[in-house]
Design a protein around this motif. Structure first.
Motif, short mmCIF file in Angstrom:
data_model
loop_
_atom_site.label_atom_id
_atom_site.label_comp_id
_atom_site.label_asym_id
_atom_site.label_seq_id
_atom_site.Cartn_x
_atom_site.Cartn_y
_atom_site.Cartn_z
N VAL A 58 6.72 -3.23 -5.49
CA VAL A 58 5.65 -2.85 -6.41
C VAL A 58 4.83 -1.75 -5.76
CG1 VAL A 58 3.78 -3.65 -7.88
CG2 VAL A 58 5.48 -5.27 -7.06
N GLY A 79 -1.71 1.76 -5.81
CA GLY A 79 -2.30 3.08 -5.50
C GLY A 79 -1.69 3.70 -4.26
N ARG A 80 -0.81 2.95 -3.55
CA ARG A 80 -0.16 3.38 -2.30
C ARG A 80 -1.17 3.81 -1.25
NH1 ARG A 80 2.21 5.38 -6.37
NH2 ARG A 80 1.47 7.51 -5.99
N THR A 81 -2.30 3.11 -1.20
CA THR A 81 -3.29 3.37 -0.15
C THR A 81 -3.11 2.39 1.01
OG1 THR A 81 -4.97 1.87 -1.02
CG2 THR A 81 -4.96 4.11 -1.91
N GLU A 115 -11.19 2.83 0.11
CA GLU A 115 -10.36 3.82 -0.57
C GLU A 115 -10.28 3.44 -2.06
OE1 GLU A 115 -8.87 6.85 0.44
OE2 GLU A 115 -8.79 6.68 -1.74
N SER A 172 -5.35 0.37 -6.46
CA SER A 172 -5.28 -0.28 -7.78
C SER A 172 -5.79 -1.72 -7.66
CB SER A 172 -3.82 -0.31 -8.25
OG SER A 172 -3.07 -1.18 -7.43
N GLY A 216 -3.14 -3.99 -6.34
CA GLY A 216 -2.96 -3.85 -4.89
C GLY A 216 -4.08 -4.54 -4.13
N VAL A 217 -5.29 -4.42 -4.64
CA VAL A 217 -6.45 -5.06 -4.00
C VAL A 217 -6.26 -6.58 -3.99
CG1 VAL A 217 -8.92 -5.52 -4.38
CG2 VAL A 217 -8.06 -3.18 -4.49
N ALA A 240 -7.92 -7.68 -0.39
CA ALA A 240 -8.67 -6.65 0.33
C ALA A 240 -10.12 -7.06 0.54
CB ALA A 240 -8.61 -5.34 -0.47
N GLU A 246 1.00 -9.94 -0.97
CA GLU A 246 1.55 -8.59 -0.69
C GLU A 246 2.81 -8.26 -1.50
OE1 GLU A 246 1.34 -7.02 3.34
OE2 GLU A 246 0.47 -8.90 4.02
N GLY A 247 2.86 -8.67 -2.75
CA GLY A 247 3.98 -8.29 -3.62
C GLY A 247 5.26 -9.03 -3.31
N ILE A 299 4.76 -10.18 -9.36
CA ILE A 299 4.15 -8.88 -9.67
C ILE A 299 2.91 -9.14 -10.52
CG2 ILE A 299 4.51 -6.66 -10.82
CD1 ILE A 299 7.57 -7.27 -10.32
N HIS A 321 -5.96 -5.51 6.34
CA HIS A 321 -4.92 -4.58 5.88
C HIS A 321 -3.59 -5.26 5.58
CE1 HIS A 321 -7.32 -1.27 8.10
NE2 HIS A 321 -7.77 -1.47 6.89
#
Ligand SMILES: Cc1cc2nc3c(=O)[nH]c(=O)nc-3n(C[C@H](O)[C@H](O)[C@H](O)COP(=O)(O)OP(=O)(O)OC[C@H]3O[C@@H](n4cnc5c(N)ncnc54)[C@H](O)[C@@H]3O)c2cc1C
Length: 521
Positions: A52, A55-57, A142, A146, A149-150, A155, A242-243, A247, A479
């Motif tokens: 998945v 935001g790929r941050t 950052e 998304s 992702g958060v 996060a 973490e995916g 999803i 992280h």
């Protein structure tokens, strides 16, 4: 779905802020949960692993694929409505591809582009929001991250000192499972009681039960491994996975009332010991002062910023007035009702003076633009570090940033600071220690000048992780583990804990296709 040669030009979806580059067989951009289910079923039919991409941050390569299908959720960017929980908390329902920036802006303006499609109840709550502004507290810096992702990384950030991590704000989730099924959860709906388990029936009609993990996680901020707790809510197990378990297609977030007043301060101090003492005092008075962030800059960080200012001038983001005499500094964010503010500021001032802070050298910021300038100053350090590493990489591409992400319990903070300082000295490496000291979560950024120093730095990183875990801390506080820190997981939970994590993984994803290479082998 893009496949084969059609993938040329889409490589940015195969990397993230770790700068690792992956590869994929196909790339899909679903627009809603049903479309996610459809592409997941197709991938299952082809035996493809699935990664998945939010935001790929992320900086641990969780979103970097190793073949198979990449599902980007960036077109799932609608805010679906608002609600209230039984205790009156305002919630907002979003598709997982909405970015933090989009959510923060819309909440700040009290206006959502999609609200014309909302039901009446949502529009009513939105109208109330204009009089009682609310915000989503997690602030992982950052803002192009998304929401999916958060949540997937649980996060946190500077403000987790006051507000805690993302997990505290998840009221509901819609999650697409590895077989394409859709799981819709509200907090409190599926809870494994004491010694209990979760049950699931599979496509072949077989039913299986999962006993939640029993390992004890550190009593610190933590983003390493599957969550464990007594009376575990299934939502809490999925947050931070973490995916690798499902999803996240939609999220329902709990919001908080915007505090009436916010203020920020930078306190320069004569010595590390004074900073540690002050952190202890601030922690004890935190409820009185409404403190939400306490951040640290050690002497090497301040020297690095001074040098950065000398080289780049005003464009460095570092003000000319950065005191030359200070050894270290604490950055604070406070919130208060207007009538409480003078008392709050006086408490902080008194505590800072008692540790040798010179009031003439301290900065405070009450207005929005002043606070923004201070925020930019705080971010100048990681940016300057990135520039330094980028310069080294031009000569030695194999060198990458070596930034730790570890936290310890309150009573081990001084030990951790001493460990970092002495270990860097002994290893003859340049390192800057800064970050979320309120949560005992300091980042050491090792600055290697060449590949030999880089290798020494990597070795040191592992040694520090061992020591921190021995102190009851975590090697990955915010992280996550991703693909780059898997060695740390066994350090944290041992071989038995790892096999418990594998059981969790098998329950959700028996073929190990989701987030392949992330978290577990
Ligand atoms: C400058 C900078 C500062 C940062 N500061 C912080 C900080 O202070 N605190 C902090 O916690 N993090 C920080 N981060 C890390 C990062 O921003 C966060 O981890 C963020 O939550 C990642 O969100 P994303 O959408 O970019 O996820 P991605 O990078 O796209 O993905 C991260 C992981 O989550 C999975 N994932 C993404 N979306 C979903 C989904 N919908 N469903 C299931 N799995 C999913 C991915 O597969 C991957 O494993 C920072 C990063 C940068 C670059």
């Amino acid at each position: 779905m893009l496949r084969g040669e059609a993938l040329t030009g889409w490589e940015k979806y195969f990397t993230d802020e770790s700068r690792r580059c992956g590869w994929a067989d196909a790339l899909a951009f679903p627009r809603d949960a049903e479309e996610v289910c459809a592409v997941v079923e197709e991938a299952a039919g082809r035996g493809w692993p699935i990664t998945v991409s939010g935001g790929r941050t992320g900086i641990v390569a969780g979103a970097v694929p190793e073949g198979g299908l990449v599902i980007s959720l960036e077109r799932m960017n609608r805010v679906l409505g608002m609600g209230r929980t039984d205790d009156g908390t305002v919630t907002v329902r979003c598709q997982a591809g909405v970015t933090l920036q989009e959510l923060q802006t819309a909440l700040g303006q009290g206006s959502f582009a999609d609200s014309s499609d909302w039901d009446e109840e949502s529009r009513r709550i939105l109208a109330q929001l204009r009089h009682e502004p609310c915000f989503f507290p997690p602030d992982p810096t950052e803002t192009s991250a998304s929401l999916g992702g958060v949540v997937a990384c649980n996060a946190s950030g500077a403000h987790s000192f006051g507000y805690g991590p993302t997990r505290n704000y998840i009221q509901g989730l819609s999650v697409v499972l590895a077989d394409g099924g859709l799981l819709q959860l509200s907090r409190g709906q599926v809870v494994a009681g004491e010694g209990g388990s979760f049950a699931r029936t599979y496509d072949d009609g077989q039913s299986r039960r999962l006993r939640p993990p029993r390992y004890r996680l550190p009593q610190t901020k933590n983003a390493a491994g599957y969550f464990s707790a007594s009376r575990l809510d299934l939502i809490d197990l999925l947050v931070g996975s973490e995916g690798t378990l499902g999803i996240i297609a939609e999220v329902e977030l709990r919001l908080r009332r915007q505090p009436p007043f916010s203020s920020a301060a930078m306190i320069f101090l004569p010595a590390e010991a004074a900073a540690l003492e002050l952190v202890g005092k601030l922690r004890r008075s935190r409820h009185e002062t409404g403190l939400v962030a306490v951040e640290y800059f050690d002497c090497h960080s301040l020297n690095f910023l001074r040098e950065h200012r000398r080289q780049l001038g005003a464009t460095s983001g570092v003000p000319e007035c950065l005191p030359e005499v200070a050894d270290c500094a604490l950055y604070l964010d406070l919130t208060a009702a207007a009538e409480e503010l003078p008392r709050t500021l006086e408490t902080v001032r008194r505590e800072a003076l008692s540790e040798g802070a010179d009031p003439a050298l301290c900065w405070s910021a009450h207005e929005n633009d002043e606070r923004e300038r201070l925020r930019l100053f705080r971010h100048a350090l990681p940016e300057a570090i990135n520039q330094r590493i980028a310069a080294v990489r031009r000569r030695y591409p194999e060198v990458t940033k070596l930034g730790t992400d570890m936290a310890v319990p309150d009573d081990r903070l001084a030990d951790m600071v001493r460990l970092y300082r002495q270990s860097l000295q002994r290893a003859g490496l340049c390192g800057l220690t800064f970050g979320h000291i309120g949560d005992n979560h300091l980042h050491v950024n090792i600055l290697p000048e060449n590949p030999e120093e880089y290798q020494r730095g990597r070795k040191l990183y592992l040694e520090l992780a061992r020591e921190v875990v021995a102190m009851g801390g975590t090697p990955a506080a915010e992280h996550g583990i991703g693909k780059l820190k898997k060695d740390f997981l066994e350090l944290l939970v041992g071989a038995r804990g790892l096999s418990e994590m594998r059981r969790v993984k098998e329950f959700f994803d028996p073929d190990f296709r989701l987030g392949q290479g992330t978290l577990l082998e």
